[in-house]
Design a protein around this motif. Structure first.
Motif, PDB file in Angstrom:
ATOM      1  N   ARG A 247     -22.746  32.197  -2.007  1.00  0.00           N
ATOM      2  CA  ARG A 247     -23.468  31.749  -0.818  1.00  0.00           C
ATOM      3  C   ARG A 247     -23.340  30.234  -0.690  1.00  0.00           C
ATOM      4  N   PHE A 248     -23.473  29.732   0.529  1.00  0.00           N
ATOM      5  CA  PHE A 248     -23.503  28.297   0.806  1.00  0.00           C
ATOM      6  C   PHE A 248     -24.921  27.919   1.205  1.00  0.00           C
ATOM      7  N   SER A 249     -25.309  26.700   0.854  1.00  0.00           N
ATOM      8  CA  SER A 249     -26.642  26.233   1.227  1.00  0.00           C
ATOM      9  C   SER A 249     -26.579  24.746   1.588  1.00  0.00           C
ATOM     10  N   GLU A 250     -27.322  24.376   2.636  1.00  0.00           N
ATOM     11  CA  GLU A 250     -27.452  22.975   3.009  1.00  0.00           C
ATOM     12  C   GLU A 250     -28.611  22.304   2.279  1.00  0.00           C
ATOM     13  N   ASP A 251     -29.379  23.067   1.540  1.00  0.00           N
ATOM     14  CA  ASP A 251     -30.545  22.557   0.825  1.00  0.00           C
ATOM     15  C   ASP A 251     -30.114  22.019  -0.542  1.00  0.00           C
ATOM     16  N   MET A 252     -30.169  20.716  -0.713  1.00  0.00           N
ATOM     17  CA  MET A 252     -29.726  20.109  -1.970  1.00  0.00           C
ATOM     18  C   MET A 252     -30.628  20.496  -3.144  1.00  0.00           C
TER      19      MET A 252
END
Length: 555
Positions: A247-252
């Motif tokens: 999965r990809f996430s923009e939440d660091m």
């Protein structure tokens, strides 16, 4: 103000004079010594002198201005201590700084009063010289007058004499300053001691592989912009082929089993197993070679670097604990390189070329890092009358950068439809597709100037365009060895010279080859490493690409 007796060798006069000029705020009594001087007379002088403090100058150390005053103030504030010592940094022969490693050994030492014997124990047990030389210390006089005459002379002639320094420290209470006042130039230790010191350091010890099942076969790729997404997508595709849940996430701050990061600021503690790659090929250029001093990688499990140039930078800094992920650094290549010769890439290039309907055979790409102050207008105004296609490709900015998005929209409204050879390319298009399509790249300091070298495409870095990442905005900065440099008023001239081959750019392209490393198996090697250390694979060919440091900070 207490008087300081400062000893120096006769053959170090020029450096000592410079040192005195930088320490004119201290009360100093200078004493020049040669190997032929009588040791007993030196000791007698010191006993009779009105000085209460002693400093021994070492030409192998550079000291900050007013170092003596700082050391004297430290002893004045700690009257029960016999020695004030400053931590020191290391620099190579070109005076490029490399930070101190000592917090890995005694993080509670700095800014503290300690028994000198405790410091000597660290020196002996860890084989790491946290004392430096006598040039890092200011002594109360009674410590040195207690030495035998020949010991005092030996210390003055050889300021890094470890046995005498350790004896002095063992006899005193020490205030270890938290301020860095000295820089050690080069290294003088025996090579075998260097190797032993590095082997003994706690951060160099291999962390055991995880047992199968310790982490789930799930990978989260942190991606806060399209540039990061395209950098790591090839790894994600390889992971999916191996059965990982991706999965990809923009939440660091996203929590994950296995986390893959490529940001300037990362939070690897949120992953059970963490992997770090460069954000871009110019990452923290102004801090080269030591990117890791400002963006440490010591909290990661695994570090990945591209080609020889980045490997060389790390090797110069690799003895520093904060540059070392727990399982090491590996030079495995640039993930995007795997796709350059794929059919999918060729299809994407042909698709884009067909959709644009280009008027001319040759194309100039404008791809800035930041759109500010009408850079796009500078580009178009300078080149619009040439028989070339002008391609404009901006970064896909997140909403938080509203001022940049607004600048891009204003430039678009100003120019669209007014030039028959001007073509806007969607910000979400892969830059690799666009780079394959163009002939020359124009930018301020963007990573695209380097990525263009993968395709043999030369770039021009415009030096008087501004970068608004600070206040006031600074001038663009790009390594001269990888692109032509010019001011915006000369942009057209340089474009014409490159197109006519009057200006040879082959050397830039040759140097670019060392940046990225070979493609074809980059993502496979990266996933082999992740498989191996998380207990999901046994392939070990990637281990041959583990990097070892060349410059080891040990005296």
């Amino acid at each position: 103000m207490e008087l300081i007796s400062v000893f120096y060798k006769a053959n170090d006069v020029r450096r000592f004079e410079a040192f005195l000029n930088d320490n004119d705020s201290a009360a100093v009594e200078s004493v020049c010594i040669t190997a032929d001087d009588n040791a007993g007379e030196i000791l007698s002088y010191l006993k009779e002198s009105e000085s209460s403090l002693v400093y021994i100058f070492d030409p192998d150390y550079l000291c900050v201005s007013d170092m003596l005053s700082n050391l004297a103030s430290a002893l004045s504030a700690h009257p029960d201590e016999g020695i004030a010592v400053t931590t020191h940094r290391f620099a190579d022969d070109h005076f490029r700084l490399i930070a101190p490693p000592y917090r890995a050994y005694a993080p509670d030492l700095f800014g503290q009063t300690r028994s000198g014997s405790d410091i000597v124990r660290i020196v002996r047990e860890k084989q790491v010289n946290i004392i430096g030389s006598s040039s890092c210390c200011l002594f109360r006089k009674e410590l040195l007058t207690a030495l035998r005459p020949e010991e005092l002379l030996q210390l003055i002639l050889t300021p890094s004499e470890k046995d005498i320094l350790c004896a002095l420290f063992s006899a005193a209470s020490v205030y270890y300053m938290d301020t860095i006042l000295a820089v050690r130039i080069g290294k003088s230790a025996d090579e075998e001691l260097l190797k032993k010191a590095y082997a003994d350091w706690s951060f160099s010890a291999e962390k055991p592989r995880l047992l199968p099942g310790a982490v789930k076969k799930e990978i989260c790729f942190i991606s806060t912009c399209k540039g990061e997404y395209y950098n790591i997508r090839p790894i994600a595709e390889e992971a999916e082929r191996r059965g990982y849940k991706v999965r990809f996430s923009e939440d660091m701050y996203e929590r994950s089993e296995i986390g893959v990061y490529s940001q300037h600021v990362c939070y690897p503690k949120n992953a059970k197993f963490s992997v770090v790659l460069l954000h871009d090929m110019l990452q923290d250029y102004i801090h080269w070679p030591n990117l890791w001093e400002v963006e440490p990688w010591g909290d990661f499990d695994l570090g990945i670097l591209p080609g020889d140039s980045w490997a060389e930078r790390w090797q110069r800094c690799g003895a520093l604990y904060y540059a070392n992920p727990r399982h090491g650094i590996y030079s495995l290549g640039y993930p995007k390189c795997d796709d350059l010769y794929s059919q999918e890439h060729r299809d994407n290039v042909n698709r884009l070329r067909g959709s644009l309907g280009l008027r001319y055979d040759r194309s100039i790409l404008y791809a800035p890092s930041w759109e500010t102050e009408g850079k796009e207008d500078d580009f178009i105004t300078a080149l619009a009358s040439l028989p070339v296609n002008l391609l404009v490709k901006h970064v896909h900015w997140p909403p938080s950068y509203a001022f940049v998005i607004r600048n891009i929209e204003e430039m678009h409204a100003l120019h669209e439809g007014k030039y028959e050879n001007l073509y806007y390319i969607d910000a979400e298009e892969s830059i690799m597709t666009v780079l394959d399509l163009c002939d020359i790249i124009v930018s301020d300091e963007s990573n695209v100037l380097l990525e263009g070298l993968l395709f043999g495409k030369p770039g021009i870095a415009v030096t008087d365009w501004h970068i608004p990442d600070c206040t006031p905005p600074r001038l663009a900065s790009f390594p001269e060895e990888y692109a032509v440099h010019c001011e915006k008023a000369l942009l057209r001239d340089y474009i014409e010279k490159i197109l006519s081959r009057e200006l040879d750019c082959s050397e830039y392209i040759r140097r670019g080859a060392s940046l990225f490393g070979p493609g074809g198996s980059v993502c496979s090697d990266i996933m082999d490493a992740i498989d191996y250390f998380t207990g999901y694979g046994e392939k070990t060919d990637f281990l041959q690409k583990k990097l070892r440091p060349r410059l080891l900070p040990f005296d």
